[in-house]
Design a protein around this motif. Sequence first.
Motif, short mmCIF file in Angstrom:
data_model
loop_
_atom_site.label_atom_id
_atom_site.label_comp_id
_atom_site.label_asym_id
_atom_site.label_seq_id
_atom_site.Cartn_x
_atom_site.Cartn_y
_atom_site.Cartn_z
N GLN A 242 4.15 -5.16 -2.71
CA GLN A 242 4.43 -3.93 -3.45
C GLN A 242 4.20 -2.74 -2.52
O GLN A 242 3.17 -2.66 -1.84
N PHE A 243 5.16 -1.83 -2.52
CA PHE A 243 5.13 -0.67 -1.64
C PHE A 243 5.16 0.60 -2.49
O PHE A 243 6.05 0.76 -3.33
N TYR A 244 4.21 1.49 -2.25
CA TYR A 244 4.13 2.77 -2.93
C TYR A 244 4.67 3.82 -1.96
O TYR A 244 4.01 4.17 -0.97
N MET A 245 5.88 4.32 -2.23
CA MET A 245 6.59 5.16 -1.27
C MET A 245 6.62 6.61 -1.71
O MET A 245 6.93 6.92 -2.88
N LEU A 246 6.31 7.52 -0.78
CA LEU A 246 6.45 8.95 -1.03
C LEU A 246 7.93 9.35 -0.95
O LEU A 246 8.78 8.58 -0.50
N SER A 247 8.22 10.56 -1.37
CA SER A 247 9.62 10.99 -1.54
C SER A 247 10.41 11.01 -0.24
O SER A 247 11.63 10.89 -0.26
N ASP A 248 9.75 11.19 0.92
CA ASP A 248 10.47 11.27 2.18
C ASP A 248 10.48 9.96 2.94
O ASP A 248 10.95 9.89 4.07
N GLY A 249 9.95 8.87 2.34
CA GLY A 249 9.95 7.57 3.00
C GLY A 249 8.61 7.16 3.56
O GLY A 249 8.46 6.02 4.04
N HIS A 250 7.61 8.03 3.54
CA HIS A 250 6.29 7.65 4.00
C HIS A 250 5.70 6.59 3.06
O HIS A 250 5.91 6.63 1.84
N LEU A 251 4.97 5.66 3.65
CA LEU A 251 4.32 4.61 2.87
C LEU A 251 2.92 5.07 2.50
O LEU A 251 2.11 5.40 3.37
N ALA A 252 2.62 5.09 1.19
CA ALA A 252 1.30 5.52 0.73
C ALA A 252 0.37 4.34 0.50
O ALA A 252 -0.85 4.48 0.66
N LYS A 253 0.95 3.19 0.15
CA LYS A 253 0.11 2.03 -0.15
C LYS A 253 0.95 0.76 -0.06
O LYS A 253 2.12 0.76 -0.43
N ARG A 254 0.35 -0.30 0.45
CA ARG A 254 1.02 -1.60 0.52
C ARG A 254 0.08 -2.68 0.05
O ARG A 254 -1.07 -2.76 0.49
N ILE A 255 0.58 -3.52 -0.85
CA ILE A 255 -0.22 -4.61 -1.41
C ILE A 255 0.57 -5.90 -1.27
O ILE A 255 1.74 -5.96 -1.65
N GLN A 256 -0.06 -6.92 -0.72
CA GLN A 256 0.54 -8.26 -0.75
C GLN A 256 0.02 -8.96 -2.00
O GLN A 256 -1.18 -9.16 -2.17
N VAL A 257 0.94 -9.29 -2.89
CA VAL A 257 0.56 -9.87 -4.17
C VAL A 257 -0.19 -11.18 -3.96
O VAL A 257 0.28 -12.07 -3.25
N GLY A 258 -1.40 -11.27 -4.56
CA GLY A 258 -2.20 -12.47 -4.45
C GLY A 258 -3.19 -12.47 -3.31
O GLY A 258 -3.98 -13.41 -3.17
N SER A 259 -3.18 -11.41 -2.48
CA SER A 259 -4.10 -11.35 -1.34
C SER A 259 -5.11 -10.22 -1.57
O SER A 259 -4.76 -9.18 -2.13
N PRO A 260 -6.34 -10.40 -1.13
CA PRO A 260 -7.34 -9.34 -1.28
C PRO A 260 -7.07 -8.20 -0.30
O PRO A 260 -6.54 -8.39 0.77
N GLY A 261 -7.42 -7.01 -0.72
CA GLY A 261 -7.25 -5.85 0.16
C GLY A 261 -5.85 -5.28 0.11
O GLY A 261 -4.93 -5.81 -0.52
N CYS A 262 -5.68 -4.17 0.80
CA CYS A 262 -4.39 -3.49 0.85
C CYS A 262 -4.41 -2.51 2.01
O CYS A 262 -5.42 -2.36 2.72
N CYS A 263 -3.30 -1.82 2.21
CA CYS A 263 -3.19 -0.75 3.20
C CYS A 263 -2.91 0.55 2.46
O CYS A 263 -2.03 0.60 1.59
N ILE A 264 -3.66 1.61 2.79
CA ILE A 264 -3.50 2.89 2.10
C ILE A 264 -3.56 4.02 3.12
O ILE A 264 -4.10 3.87 4.22
N ILE A 265 -2.99 5.15 2.73
CA ILE A 265 -3.12 6.34 3.58
C ILE A 265 -4.43 7.03 3.25
O ILE A 265 -4.91 6.99 2.12
N THR A 266 -5.03 7.64 4.24
CA THR A 266 -6.29 8.36 4.04
C THR A 266 -6.10 9.87 4.04
O THR A 266 -7.01 10.61 3.69
#
Length: 387
Positions: A242-266
């Motif tokens: 799952q990808f949480y995308m900002l309006s200009d294409g920047h990635l705000a958050k990425r989650i791999q379904v079923g895996s612990p943790g994620c990637c987020i912008i700070t």
Amino acid sequence: MSSKVHSAGKDYQPSGQERVPLPEANAEAIEFLNSLQPEELQTLFFSETLAMVSDTGEPRGELTIEVQRGKYRDELSIMTQCILVHAFSHGLLDKTICGNSLLGYLSGNLETMEQQSREFIKFLILPMEHKMSLLKQSDQLVMNRSIKEGEEVKTGVSFFPWHSITGFISEAANLVLLRVMALRRMVPQNARFLALDTEGKLCYSTYQALGFQTIQVGPQQSEVFILEHTVHASEGIPMSWQFYMLSDGHLAKRIQVGSPGCCIITKMPILRKEDETEPRPVFEKKPLVWEEDVELYSKFLERKEELRLSHTSYLRQHPEAQALVSDFLLFLLLRQPQDVVTFAAEYFGPFGANPSPSPPLRSSHRPSPFRSLDPGDSADSVAGGAD
């Protein structure tokens, strides 16, 4: 497609693989890729960095994605413009160092010309390293895979006919495609792309829009478009992100379904906006009465006085000019010719470097040769006037 795996010096040929038909992308996916425009892709050239965190919010590493304009030299040494994708991450998995890197060269419609990827996990007992390369050669895509587990190494090569992988989305192309969908705020309905599963087999890949959500990043809030990307493995369980995308294409958050943790912008990035062409300003024409403008009138008087002084100084330095003009005016008033221009030309002619042999001042006796004849005049009357 053919495949061969080398393990411990022995060849292995998977049984029945040649008889399995390859999956095909559908028309919706191909149409979406063909709709990509160079101007649209240029707005997606930027880099971004996300923090890798555990499910409890503890930092675990960092992910960097960069998309930019590049150049690619093909097998014929022909240099072409391309989209260059570079992504890499490093972090900890249960206190074990891990990471991956990706380098891809894409065409304008996201066809993969070359891609190199590497993934590693440094287990103390049995470290693992997976490498894969994709390379377009003539009319096919060649895939080389290397899997190293401890001291054991397995390698394999597969060939995909180029016509059979229309609509194929590699890992590098996926990163760009996500930005396109975020920019358009839409996912092609019922589109079925092609991808490679974890075993290196061609399979289906789909995208689904999950709606919009407002997220908080520090003191700022922003709306994100949520996408779900699923790779439908030919065998086994599908993998989804799952990808949480900002309006200009920047990635705000990425989650791999079923895996612990994620990637987020700070930190909230400065959102890029598409350049808008502003209409040219229209200036209405207004009558200029410069005599009423104090500044313009002052400049006029200054320039007038400047020219007067300049002219006076020049005539003072060249008194022969005034004498020459006075003589000409005297002859002009005495003769009073009908054609003043020709009279002046004949008067000043002898002063030239190559004076005309014609008799002087004849213009006072006949019409000018530079003028057109009046409709009522004839050549004889003109000739008679010259006698």
